[in-house]
Design an enzyme around this catalytic site. Structure first.
Site, short mmCIF file in Angstrom:
data_model
loop_
_atom_site.label_atom_id
_atom_site.label_comp_id
_atom_site.label_asym_id
_atom_site.label_seq_id
_atom_site.Cartn_x
_atom_site.Cartn_y
_atom_site.Cartn_z
N CYS A 382 0.85 -1.20 0.00
CA CYS A 382 0.00 0.00 0.00
C CYS A 382 0.88 1.26 0.00
CB CYS A 382 -0.99 -0.05 1.15
SG CYS A 382 -2.49 0.88 0.77
N HIS A 516 -3.71 -5.06 0.55
CA HIS A 516 -3.17 -5.60 1.80
C HIS A 516 -3.27 -7.13 1.80
CE1 HIS A 516 -2.52 -1.84 4.00
NE2 HIS A 516 -3.57 -1.39 3.34
N GLU A 518 -1.75 -9.21 3.55
CA GLU A 518 -1.64 -9.78 4.90
C GLU A 518 -3.01 -10.09 5.51
OE1 GLU A 518 -1.07 -6.66 4.03
OE2 GLU A 518 -1.46 -5.21 5.65
#
Ligand code: GLN
Length: 544
Positions: A382, A516, A518
């Site tokens: 990001c 993102h 994750e």
């Protein structure tokens, strides 16, 4: 109909209620039940989207674009069930809805009150979209006795009567502190906390007792006697060396058996726990170690990067290596170049995570440059991808003034604000100076990957969907000079307007992503980008 498990906390906050809920859900799932976990947050913010990561840790984003409490990340990592907007509600959101209804005149002149209007709204939220489930676990944020949580406690008390007593169970998480001077664990805070709960009309069925030392049988019996629960329903909960050991530990202490017994369910299948045994085996019997430097802004509070930390651990699980994460303050890299080298040379991989605002940005850009020039695996997420593009523009494309409009007006907006973009529902618009809450590009968006790219080989496909949370975008008009400088746009939004991924084909591992990844990584299903990044770090560790 789904059965409800209500989870409250007593004595102090930070007892790991969220992990307990996630672990219990994972254990029930391992017995073949369909589960979903919900979080009720008593604060008045409509959602945590505008809260500082220092206040409340990471903001977890769902596929459907909700900005939620970080506990929803645990829920998803432990159960694999994708969280939704409807799994997290705050007092602020409930009041917002009620006041909007009142203004419309929907209450037909009635006085609008906490009971029944607020409590009804809470109950409606708890019961929505639960038909296809066996168990709904509802975690109440905060600690019993807080003024803010009272309407939630009252709502779950009523809900048990609404769904029938056999269909709801109360689990209370408390603390049994060790008093060094006395050399003993003390049960009194637990007794008081349960008394507080019973004074609100709730008799807990199961007590989860967080303690630093093993709970002696005598103390367990004492808690059972004073708190009016069977002894088997007093579950000791000691700290675990890894959060992924928590489900196994709770199972060994009988948590899932106690909850099923409280429902009167006999003969449920034994849980299939191989998945969890395998994770623990990989974490404990690792075959190597790597160190990843995360260059960010909120490094003082690890909860601010919760999912990121877990995804790195998952990358380690995938490769059977132990991952050490070094949290590096980007601002410290804004001095002389030699300092950066001293700090970053021991790293086997460098990651610049998401973030907001200008502070530390020059340090992040310098870290990108270090990784690029030295051939160290680099992962930008990001804001980290945006910094990689600015670094590329300045140092490989000759655009010295390259910047982002997030940091103020600029001649060369390599990263800029977009005011229109396409969603599945059509064109989405926003004002440059509009509200900050809930106005970012949020949630799952698709991207198309270039067939011959590094990322396509990592994902093993060219169509992906990942979660977003940002207001600014890499400016597609700079594609040509950036690509000439070696930074290739290898993933784009389906309409070709928004850069989603950049990579450097002439570098061992250099990838920046606007989303993102994750948020979707799981211990039993590590995200491919994190698995691949850690694999590259292993190679790097053999070089240094
Ligand atoms: N601040 C940047 C933006 O709003 C990046 C956000 C992020 O890293 N999540 O676009």
């Amino acid at each position: 109909m789904a059965r409800f498990i209500f989870i409250t906390g007593g004595v102090v906050s930070s007892l790991g209620k969220g992990l307990m809920a996630a672990s219990l859900a994972a254990l029930l799932q391992a017995r073949g039940f369909r589960v979903r976990i919900r979080k009720f947050d008593p604060y008045l913010n409509v959602d945590p989207g505008t809260m500082s990561p220092y206040q409340h840790g990471e903001v977890y984003v769902t596929d459907d674009g909700a900005e939620t409490d970080l506990d929803l990340g645990h829920y998803e990592r432990f159960t694999g069930v994708a969280s939704r907007q409807s799994d997290n509600v705050t007092s602020g959101r409930i009041y917002q809805q009620i006041i909007a209804k009142e203004r419309r005149g929907d209450y037909l002149g009635a006085t609008v009150q906490v009971i029944p209007h607020v409590t009804d709204a809470i109950k409606e939220f708890a019961r929505a979209e639960t038909d296809d489930l066996d168990f709904v676990l509802c975690e109440i944020g905060g600690t019993v006795g807080d003024i803010e949580s009272l309407p939630f406690i009252e709502a779950i008390r009523q809900l048990r009567n609404d769904v029938g007593r056999a269909n709801a169970v109360f689990v209370h998480v408390t603390l049994v502190p060790f008093i060094a001077a006395a050399g003993e664990l003390k049960t009194k805070p637990t007794q008081h906390s349960v008394r507080e709960l019973t004074s609100l009309g709730i008799q807990p069925d199961v007590l989860v007792c967080r303690a630093e030392r093993p709970l002696p049988e005598g103390e367990r019996a004492k808690i059972a006697l004073f708190c009016n629960v069977p002894k088997e329903a007093v579950i000791p909960a000691l700290d675990a060396s890894t959060i992924y050991g928590v489900p196994l530990q709770y199972h060994a202490e009988g948590l899932d058996d106690a909850v099923l017994a409280a429902f009167g369910i006999d003969g449920a299948p034994r849980p299939e726990l191989r998945r969890w045994d395998d994770i623990i085996d990989r974490l404990e019997n690792f075959e190597g170690e790597v160190t990843i430097g995360v260059v960010g802004k909120y490094v003082g509070l690890p909860d601010a990067y919760k999912s990121l930390h877990e995804a790195l651990v998952h990358g380690g699980i995938a490769n059977r290596v132990k991952v050490h994460v070094r949290w590096l303050d980007a601002e410290l890299f804004e001095g002389a170049e030699s300092d950066i080298a001293a700090q970053l040379e021991p790293m086997h991989g460098i990651l610049v995570p998401g973030g907001f605002g200008e502070r530390g940005s020059e340090g992040k850009i310098s870290s990108v440059r270090f990784a690029r020039e030295r051939g160290v695996p680099f992962f930008g997420i990001c804001l980290g991808m945006q910094m990689a593009c600015i670094e590329g523009a300045r140092n490989t494309a000759g655009i010295a003034q390259a910047s982002t409009t997030e940091f103020g007006p600029t001649e060369e907006p390599v990263v800029g604000m977009i005011t229109e973009w396409m969603t599945a529902a059509g064109l989405e618009k926003r004002e440059a100076g509009g509200d900050l809450g809930g106005t970012m590009r949020l949630g799952a968006y698709e991207a198309k990957l270039a067939g011959n790219s590094h990322v396509a080989s990592i994902y093993g496909r060219t169509d992906i969907s990942e979660r977003h949370r940002h207001r600014y975008e890499v400016n597609v008009h700079y594609r040509e000079p950036l690509e000439k400088g070696g930074l290739v746009f290898s993933g784009m939004s389906p309409d070709g307007e928004l850069p989603e991924i950049v990579e450097r084909p002439d570098h061992p591992w250099f990838i920046g992503v606007q989303f993102h990844p994750e948020l979707k990584s799981k211990p039993f299903d590590p995200h491919p980008l994190f698995a691949s990044f850690i694999q590259a770090a292993i190679k790097q560790s053999r070089l240094v």
